[in-house]
Design an enzyme around this catalytic site. Sequence first.
Site, PDB file in Angstrom:
ATOM      1  N   PHE A  36       1.704  -1.811   8.349  1.00  0.00           N
ATOM      2  CA  PHE A  36       1.998  -1.990   9.775  1.00  0.00           C
ATOM      3  C   PHE A  36       1.937  -3.489  10.062  1.00  0.00           C
ATOM      4  O   PHE A  36       0.982  -4.152   9.637  1.00  0.00           O
ATOM      5  CB  PHE A  36       0.970  -1.261  10.649  1.00  0.00           C
ATOM      6  CG  PHE A  36       1.119   0.241  10.650  1.00  0.00           C
ATOM      7  CD1 PHE A  36       1.836   0.886  11.650  1.00  0.00           C
ATOM      8  CD2 PHE A  36       0.538   1.007   9.645  1.00  0.00           C
ATOM      9  CE1 PHE A  36       1.974   2.278  11.649  1.00  0.00           C
ATOM     10  CE2 PHE A  36       0.674   2.396   9.633  1.00  0.00           C
ATOM     11  CZ  PHE A  36       1.402   3.026  10.646  1.00  0.00           C
ATOM     12  N   GLU A  57       0.838  -1.197   0.000  1.00  0.00           N
ATOM     13  CA  GLU A  57       0.000   0.000   0.000  1.00  0.00           C
ATOM     14  C   GLU A  57       0.879   1.255   0.000  1.00  0.00           C
ATOM     15  O   GLU A  57       1.782   1.379   0.823  1.00  0.00           O
ATOM     16  CB  GLU A  57      -0.921  -0.028   1.223  1.00  0.00           C
ATOM     17  CG  GLU A  57      -1.964  -1.133   1.087  1.00  0.00           C
ATOM     18  CD  GLU A  57      -2.548  -1.615   2.402  1.00  0.00           C
ATOM     19  OE1 GLU A  57      -2.421  -0.894   3.406  1.00  0.00           O
ATOM     20  OE2 GLU A  57      -3.113  -2.724   2.424  1.00  0.00           O
ATOM     21  N   LEU A 112      -6.087  -1.458  -0.534  1.00  0.00           N
ATOM     22  CA  LEU A 112      -5.991  -1.926   0.858  1.00  0.00           C
ATOM     23  C   LEU A 112      -6.496  -3.365   0.900  1.00  0.00           C
ATOM     24  O   LEU A 112      -7.675  -3.613   1.128  1.00  0.00           O
ATOM     25  CB  LEU A 112      -6.859  -1.065   1.784  1.00  0.00           C
ATOM     26  CG  LEU A 112      -6.273   0.231   2.317  1.00  0.00           C
ATOM     27  CD1 LEU A 112      -6.271   1.300   1.253  1.00  0.00           C
ATOM     28  CD2 LEU A 112      -7.051   0.704   3.520  1.00  0.00           C
ATOM     29  N   SER A 113      -5.608  -4.300   0.660  1.00  0.00           N
ATOM     30  CA  SER A 113      -5.993  -5.705   0.527  1.00  0.00           C
ATOM     31  C   SER A 113      -4.829  -6.568   0.991  1.00  0.00           C
ATOM     32  O   SER A 113      -4.193  -7.247   0.179  1.00  0.00           O
ATOM     33  CB  SER A 113      -6.305  -6.036  -0.937  1.00  0.00           C
ATOM     34  OG  SER A 113      -7.185  -5.117  -1.525  1.00  0.00           O
ATOM     35  N   GLU A 114      -4.546  -6.566   2.294  1.00  0.00           N
ATOM     36  CA  GLU A 114      -3.342  -7.252   2.770  1.00  0.00           C
ATOM     37  C   GLU A 114      -3.342  -8.729   2.426  1.00  0.00           C
ATOM     38  O   GLU A 114      -2.310  -9.286   2.029  1.00  0.00           O
ATOM     39  CB  GLU A 114      -3.182  -7.070   4.282  1.00  0.00           C
ATOM     40  CG  GLU A 114      -2.809  -5.658   4.700  1.00  0.00           C
ATOM     41  CD  GLU A 114      -3.970  -4.680   4.689  1.00  0.00           C
ATOM     42  OE1 GLU A 114      -5.120  -5.115   4.495  1.00  0.00           O
ATOM     43  OE2 GLU A 114      -3.736  -3.476   4.867  1.00  0.00           O
ATOM     44  N   ASP A 160       0.984  -5.119  12.355  1.00  0.00           N
ATOM     45  CA  ASP A 160      -0.300  -5.534  12.935  1.00  0.00           C
ATOM     46  C   ASP A 160      -1.228  -6.126  11.862  1.00  0.00           C
ATOM     47  O   ASP A 160      -2.001  -7.028  12.120  1.00  0.00           O
ATOM     48  CB  ASP A 160      -0.997  -4.332  13.568  1.00  0.00           C
ATOM     49  CG  ASP A 160      -0.054  -3.509  14.430  1.00  0.00           C
ATOM     50  OD1 ASP A 160      -0.243  -3.494  15.650  1.00  0.00           O
ATOM     51  OD2 ASP A 160       0.887  -2.891  13.871  1.00  0.00           O
ATOM     52  N   HIS A 210      -1.476  -0.375  15.824  1.00  0.00           N
ATOM     53  CA  HIS A 210      -0.382   0.073  14.950  1.00  0.00           C
ATOM     54  C   HIS A 210       0.981  -0.001  15.642  1.00  0.00           C
ATOM     55  O   HIS A 210       1.897   0.723  15.279  1.00  0.00           O
ATOM     56  CB  HIS A 210      -0.603   1.526  14.508  1.00  0.00           C
ATOM     57  CG  HIS A 210      -1.712   1.724  13.508  1.00  0.00           C
ATOM     58  ND1 HIS A 210      -3.025   1.449  13.792  1.00  0.00           N
ATOM     59  CD2 HIS A 210      -1.700   2.171  12.234  1.00  0.00           C
ATOM     60  CE1 HIS A 210      -3.769   1.734  12.737  1.00  0.00           C
ATOM     61  NE2 HIS A 210      -2.992   2.173  11.769  1.00  0.00           N
TER      62      HIS A 210
HETATM   63  C1  LIG Z   1      -6.141  -2.983   7.254  1.00  0.00           C
HETATM   64  C2  LIG Z   1      -5.448  -1.675   7.139  1.00  0.00           C
HETATM   65  N1  LIG Z   1      -4.581  -1.493   6.137  1.00  0.00           N
HETATM   66  C3  LIG Z   1      -3.919  -0.316   6.030  1.00  0.00           C
HETATM   67  C4  LIG Z   1      -4.115   0.680   6.919  1.00  0.00           C
HETATM   68  C5  LIG Z   1      -3.329   1.974   6.828  1.00  0.00           C
HETATM   69  N2  LIG Z   1      -4.213   3.037   6.383  1.00  0.00           N
HETATM   70  C6  LIG Z   1      -4.876   3.823   7.245  1.00  0.00           C
HETATM   71  S1  LIG Z   1      -5.937   4.840   6.494  1.00  0.00           S
HETATM   72  C7  LIG Z   1      -5.503   4.265   4.965  1.00  0.00           C
HETATM   73  C8  LIG Z   1      -6.160   4.801   3.758  1.00  0.00           C
HETATM   74  C9  LIG Z   1      -7.633   4.702   3.887  1.00  0.00           C
HETATM   75  O1  LIG Z   1      -8.227   5.272   2.775  1.00  0.00           O
HETATM   76  P1  LIG Z   1      -9.780   5.515   2.731  1.00  0.00           P
HETATM   77  O2  LIG Z   1     -10.507   4.288   3.133  1.00  0.00           O
HETATM   78  O3  LIG Z   1     -10.087   6.070   1.400  1.00  0.00           O
HETATM   79  O4  LIG Z   1     -10.025   6.581   3.877  1.00  0.00           O
HETATM   80  P2  LIG Z   1      -9.468   8.078   3.954  1.00  0.00           P
HETATM   81  O5  LIG Z   1      -8.155   8.015   4.642  1.00  0.00           O
HETATM   82  O6  LIG Z   1      -9.371   8.631   2.588  1.00  0.00           O
HETATM   83  O7  LIG Z   1     -10.472   8.796   4.797  1.00  0.00           O
HETATM   84  C10 LIG Z   1      -4.525   3.279   5.068  1.00  0.00           C
HETATM   85  C11 LIG Z   1      -3.892   2.599   3.944  1.00  0.00           C
HETATM   86  C12 LIG Z   1      -5.034   0.433   7.957  1.00  0.00           C
HETATM   87  N3  LIG Z   1      -5.259   1.340   8.907  1.00  0.00           N
HETATM   88  N4  LIG Z   1      -5.696  -0.738   8.031  1.00  0.00           N
END
Ligand SMILES: Cc1ncc(C[n+]2csc(CCOP(=O)(O)OP(=O)(O)O)c2C)c(N)n1
Lengths: 328, 309
Positions: A81, A27, A56-58, A83, A127
């Site tokens: 992260f 990501e 976002l697809s771990e 986690d 985190h």
């Molecule tokens: C499972 C997971 N993967 C990655 C993250 C790290 N992360 C936090 S917010 C984010 C982006 C989220 O994007 P979106 O859903 O569009 O929400 P926005 O931040 O734009 O409000 C990422 C990659 C996380 N918190 N949880």
Amino acid sequence: MTRVSEHLNQALHDLMEADPRVHVLGEDVSDPYGGAFKVTRGLSTRFGDRVRSTPLSEGALTGVGAGLALAGDRAVVEIMFADFAALAFDQLVNFAAKSTSMYGRPVPVPLVVRCPSGGNRGYGPTHSQSPQKHFIGVPGLSLFEMTPFHDAGELFARMFALGQPCLFFEDKVLYTRRMYEGGVVDDLFRYELAGDVARVFLDGVTEPDCTLIAHGGMTHRALAAMRELLLEEDLACELLVPARLHPLPGLPGLERARHVCVVEDGSEGGTWGAEVARLLYPRLWSTLRRPIGLISAADSVIPAAPHLEREVLVQPGRIRHTIAEALS
Amino acid sequence: MIVTVPTPAGMRNAPSPPADEDLELLLLIRHFELTLLRLFEAGELSGTTHTCLGQEYIPVALKPLLQEDDHVFSNHRGHGHFLARHAEPYGLLAEIMGREGALCAGVGGSQHIYHRRFLSTGVQGESLPVAVGVALKLKGSGALACAYIGDGTWGEGSVYEALNMARLWRVPLLVVVENNGIAQSTPTSAQMSGDIAARAAAFDVPHHRVTSTEVGEIRAELAPLVAVVRGDCRPLVAEFVTHRLGPHSKGDDTRSPEEIARAGDHDWYARYARMFPDPFDRLDRERRELVERIAAEVTARPPSVWEQR
Ligand SMILES: Cc1ncc(C[n+]2csc(CCOP(=O)(O)OP(=O)(O)O)c2C)c(N)n1
Ligand SMILES: [Mg+2]
């Protein structure tokens, strides 16, 4: 001076340059962002679509990495992260690791899953974890961790040469520290590398009062405790930092120590440290004078507020007092 | 890249000024978030935080559409969601700063709050199945579960597993999508194939796209749909086309200045300041001063104590 994150970044550049089969997925790994901790900076600009920012697809992106590996390429996957490696657990445990042997013949899966781990940054319960322990003892899965002593390029080469999926933990605080060079840690301590293990020692001390065993992310807290133990308690310590956590490489010289203590940032119970102790007991049984010490983080979630987080995670003071007490 | 509507949605028909109450809440959230960024810069805050600058109107619009017994599930960008649900800015700031009076003893911090039927967590996508479970329990009571997710979170498989069950079992679930066109640094176009409407349709879940940034308009559009979620126990995906004005967390905006400026074109704050200087200027000053007082008071408090381990 090279910071650990810059060193890792350079190692990835070199790896991709040297081997066109290497892909990097994760990501936000592409430029200009270059990953949440900037470890993949510059890679997408230089290597094009061998570097992919993923959705976002771990789970799926780990599976995609396994697929690239299965098809003859090599994949470095970044989980933003550590986690969230929990979301990739199935792909790692039930596919990537098992497929190396469950088809009745060895199937190479050269996959490295990079996991920025650890706390002390106030990021809160989801985190900040050091989830190494959850992945220990899975047949076909190896665990490595970045240290400030080991060349990351050599570690990547080691991991790929195994032909097995490897988790590679990188402590987030370690990113900001410098790589040690030339066998010198500081005014007191020297280090040498013996295979996968870095040995940090005091010049001239052959029989340390205590040998600590720690993973890379614990290095600086262990060193801070060792300094205090020497200067304030007159106890000479040695430190072993294996870059490979599981299966554990041979640890040199433990028979000479008055006490052995494993220090780790994972939460107490079913831990890496317990596994290290299990492996060491038969070997050291005849020379041990007291039980192997085990210092882990508390059996607790990791709070966001710094004053609460500090109490849960292992700090130098606790290492110092535990060792001094064991030896008193 | 960023989803842009040709003219800011609120300009379509000369809008009437928002009610003072709404404007006050919008401004409270705005100044709360700006204050957090300021506290970070001053080194008063540690860890990380995600502000909802530019997106404040979404929870404010939803506020009167939600009932007391509804459950709200929030995510990493949740301060606005919380403040629009519970008027407890002191408790929220104390949680973020780890001070006495914190909502969750300072253990959860910015992203992990559970307080009076409001729950947030920092793992994207995790909350949606949980919201389905809560909605299953609420079914028939007239209450619903409302879950906020971003566009990027549609990458997680749990979102689809949850939508499937929500529709199959007819649970009162309101999924609020804050589609700000970006996930951390990755534009939606680089992480989503197809669109959210088609994904909802695949599960036979009604979908409504909101482009307005006027709370009154939004409420009028959504009220009848939300009534169906409650009465008929049919899930709904309400997708807001919105814009993130600030960085993802702090200091990590890699968008071009032009792109950030384009996002700013949609900012309700600048629009209301221009169109309704009275009462805007007065309320803006009042809320700013209020948040300054809150910050000073909370900063001076002793550290939180974690009693109930
Ligand atoms: C499972 C997971 N993967 C990655 C993250 C790290 N992360 C936090 S917010 C984010 C982006 C989220 O994007 P979106 O859903 O569009 O929400 P926005 O931040 O734009 O409000 C990422 C990659 C996380 N918190 N949880
Ligand atoms: Mg988004």
